[in-house]
Design a protein around this motif. Sequence first.
Motif, PDB file in Angstrom:
ATOM      1  N   THR A  34       0.821  -1.211   0.000  1.00 55.92           N
ATOM      2  CA  THR A  34       0.000   0.000   0.000  1.00 55.92           C
ATOM      3  C   THR A  34       0.856   1.262   0.000  1.00 55.92           C
ATOM      4  O   THR A  34       2.045   1.242   0.329  1.00 55.92           O
ATOM      5  CB  THR A  34      -0.922   0.039   1.235  1.00 55.92           C
ATOM      6  OG1 THR A  34      -0.122   0.142   2.423  1.00 55.92           O
ATOM      7  CG2 THR A  34      -1.798  -1.200   1.310  1.00 55.92           C
ATOM      8  N   GLN A  68       0.099   5.810   0.622  1.00 56.78           N
ATOM      9  CA  GLN A  68      -0.868   6.741   1.199  1.00 56.78           C
ATOM     10  C   GLN A  68      -0.613   8.157   0.715  1.00 56.78           C
ATOM     11  O   GLN A  68       0.479   8.492   0.258  1.00 56.78           O
ATOM     12  CB  GLN A  68      -0.797   6.706   2.725  1.00 56.78           C
ATOM     13  CG  GLN A  68       0.511   7.217   3.319  1.00 56.78           C
ATOM     14  CD  GLN A  68       0.588   6.971   4.798  1.00 56.78           C
ATOM     15  OE1 GLN A  68       0.764   5.822   5.243  1.00 56.78           O
ATOM     16  NE2 GLN A  68       0.452   8.039   5.590  1.00 56.78           N
ATOM     17  N   THR A  69      -1.673   8.960   0.784  1.00 57.28           N
ATOM     18  CA  THR A  69      -1.558  10.353   0.376  1.00 57.28           C
ATOM     19  C   THR A  69      -2.515  11.192   1.206  1.00 57.28           C
ATOM     20  O   THR A  69      -3.603  10.731   1.578  1.00 57.28           O
ATOM     21  CB  THR A  69      -1.874  10.513  -1.135  1.00 57.28           C
ATOM     22  OG1 THR A  69      -1.674  11.873  -1.510  1.00 57.28           O
ATOM     23  CG2 THR A  69      -3.310  10.129  -1.442  1.00 57.28           C
ATOM     24  N   THR A  75      -6.592  10.991   5.191  1.00 56.20           N
ATOM     25  CA  THR A  75      -5.482  10.275   4.579  1.00 56.20           C
ATOM     26  C   THR A  75      -6.047   9.112   3.775  1.00 56.20           C
ATOM     27  O   THR A  75      -6.826   8.319   4.311  1.00 56.20           O
ATOM     28  CB  THR A  75      -4.500   9.738   5.639  1.00 56.20           C
ATOM     29  OG1 THR A  75      -4.094  10.816   6.490  1.00 56.20           O
ATOM     30  CG2 THR A  75      -3.281   9.120   4.977  1.00 56.20           C
ATOM     31  N   TYR A  87      -5.407   5.667   1.884  1.00 59.56           N
ATOM     32  CA  TYR A  87      -4.516   4.512   1.781  1.00 59.56           C
ATOM     33  C   TYR A  87      -5.028   3.651   0.638  1.00 59.56           C
ATOM     34  O   TYR A  87      -6.238   3.433   0.509  1.00 59.56           O
ATOM     35  CB  TYR A  87      -4.531   3.704   3.077  1.00 59.56           C
ATOM     36  CG  TYR A  87      -4.113   4.487   4.301  1.00 59.56           C
ATOM     37  CD1 TYR A  87      -2.823   4.402   4.812  1.00 59.56           C
ATOM     38  CD2 TYR A  87      -5.031   5.305   4.970  1.00 59.56           C
ATOM     39  CE1 TYR A  87      -2.445   5.110   5.950  1.00 59.56           C
ATOM     40  CE2 TYR A  87      -4.665   6.020   6.105  1.00 59.56           C
ATOM     41  CZ  TYR A  87      -3.372   5.916   6.593  1.00 59.56           C
ATOM     42  OH  TYR A  87      -3.002   6.619   7.707  1.00 59.56           O
ATOM     43  N   TYR A  88      -4.116   3.121  -0.177  1.00 64.36           N
ATOM     44  CA  TYR A  88      -4.585   2.396  -1.352  1.00 64.36           C
ATOM     45  C   TYR A  88      -3.566   1.333  -1.774  1.00 64.36           C
ATOM     46  O   TYR A  88      -2.362   1.477  -1.546  1.00 64.36           O
ATOM     47  CB  TYR A  88      -4.818   3.363  -2.508  1.00 64.36           C
ATOM     48  CG  TYR A  88      -3.604   4.197  -2.865  1.00 64.36           C
ATOM     49  CD1 TYR A  88      -2.707   3.781  -3.850  1.00 64.36           C
ATOM     50  CD2 TYR A  88      -3.351   5.407  -2.212  1.00 64.36           C
ATOM     51  CE1 TYR A  88      -1.592   4.536  -4.182  1.00 64.36           C
ATOM     52  CE2 TYR A  88      -2.232   6.173  -2.530  1.00 64.36           C
ATOM     53  CZ  TYR A  88      -1.357   5.729  -3.509  1.00 64.36           C
ATOM     54  OH  TYR A  88      -0.247   6.478  -3.818  1.00 64.36           O
ATOM     55  N   SER A 121      -6.241   5.856  12.507  1.00 62.56           N
ATOM     56  CA  SER A 121      -5.372   5.703  11.342  1.00 62.56           C
ATOM     57  C   SER A 121      -4.968   4.257  11.088  1.00 62.56           C
ATOM     58  O   SER A 121      -4.638   3.901   9.951  1.00 62.56           O
ATOM     59  CB  SER A 121      -4.124   6.573  11.495  1.00 62.56           C
ATOM     60  OG  SER A 121      -3.359   6.159  12.619  1.00 62.56           O
ATOM     61  N   GLY A 131      -6.497   2.363   8.118  1.00 63.34           N
ATOM     62  CA  GLY A 131      -6.094   2.664   6.743  1.00 63.34           C
ATOM     63  C   GLY A 131      -5.256   1.583   6.103  1.00 63.34           C
ATOM     64  O   GLY A 131      -5.694   0.907   5.160  1.00 63.34           O
ATOM     65  N   PRO A 132      -4.032   1.343   6.586  1.00 60.95           N
ATOM     66  CA  PRO A 132      -3.202   0.305   5.964  1.00 60.95           C
ATOM     67  C   PRO A 132      -3.732  -1.097   6.191  1.00 60.95           C
ATOM     68  O   PRO A 132      -3.542  -1.977   5.347  1.00 60.95           O
ATOM     69  CB  PRO A 132      -1.833   0.509   6.630  1.00 60.95           C
ATOM     70  CG  PRO A 132      -2.121   1.257   7.891  1.00 60.95           C
ATOM     71  CD  PRO A 132      -3.311   2.113   7.614  1.00 60.95           C
TER      72      PRO A 132
END
Length: 292
Positions: A59, A61-62, A73, A75-76, A102, A105-106
């Motif tokens: 992954t 993130q931005t 944020t 995550y992809y 957070s 996200g990951p």
Amino acid sequence: MRHASTRAAKRLGLLSGAAALAVSLSLLPQEAQAGPGDFQRGPDPTEQSITAERGPFATAQTTVDGPTFKSGTAYYPTDTSQGTFGAVVVSPGFVTPEALISWYGPRLASQGFVVLTLETNSGFDQPDDRATQMLNALDYLVRSSSVRTRIDPNRLAVMGHSMGGGGSLKASESRPSLKAAVPLMPWSNDKTWQTDRVPTMIIGAENDAIASPASHAEVFYNSLTAAPEKAYLELRGADHNVALGSNVTIAKYSIAWLKRFVDEDVRYEQFLCPAPTPNTQISEYRNTCPTG
């Protein structure tokens, strides 16, 4: 007679051409409704893979600054070879910063989702305000964000803790096209969700003194009479803030629910059906037991 033969030959030629065209068109790629397994992403799941701190996808993130919500944020998965992914927005609760959620996200992105953890406009925002921001964030993700090309706009979900959980119920009620919702220790003054038609897994905490299951999570679950599928998981001995740090049980069942309903991936039904029995982590589990 010669003219009649010519006309017949022309008609025959036209019919032959039409038949050839039909055959040619049948060989072209067809736009069709998705079939079973079309949205599956990643290898066959196992107990080890679904409980791991990271799934099969690498992954990145931005930072995201949206015009109709404060920030977040994204995550992809970095893999683009398997097509687009479903997207999930996660909202924190009352006076809770994005940093405390957070970890979702990951954790979720590495299982094959685009995930936005949200910083709400104000820590004091009520559930309805959080619902609006979650839906705005989903719209921004699929229309304007730098990760929009990675997202299937027809496979979206919401998730949230405390007032963010109440917000995810409100968002689902407002937008029935959502594929799934996962409210965590949800809090809301609204106890009636009979018009909510989104598959919903509610996760409560047995010793929650802020949003007690008897006044919130269980009441919400019982009111979801129109939801096509629903589940209620109660964490044994846990308090309201259990969702604000990495938790294997929350992750496992959230991933299974999102995979089953956002990705329509029946490979994950094994973790939902038959329903898990009470154990050292789970004090109660109720569901409608989805089957393929």
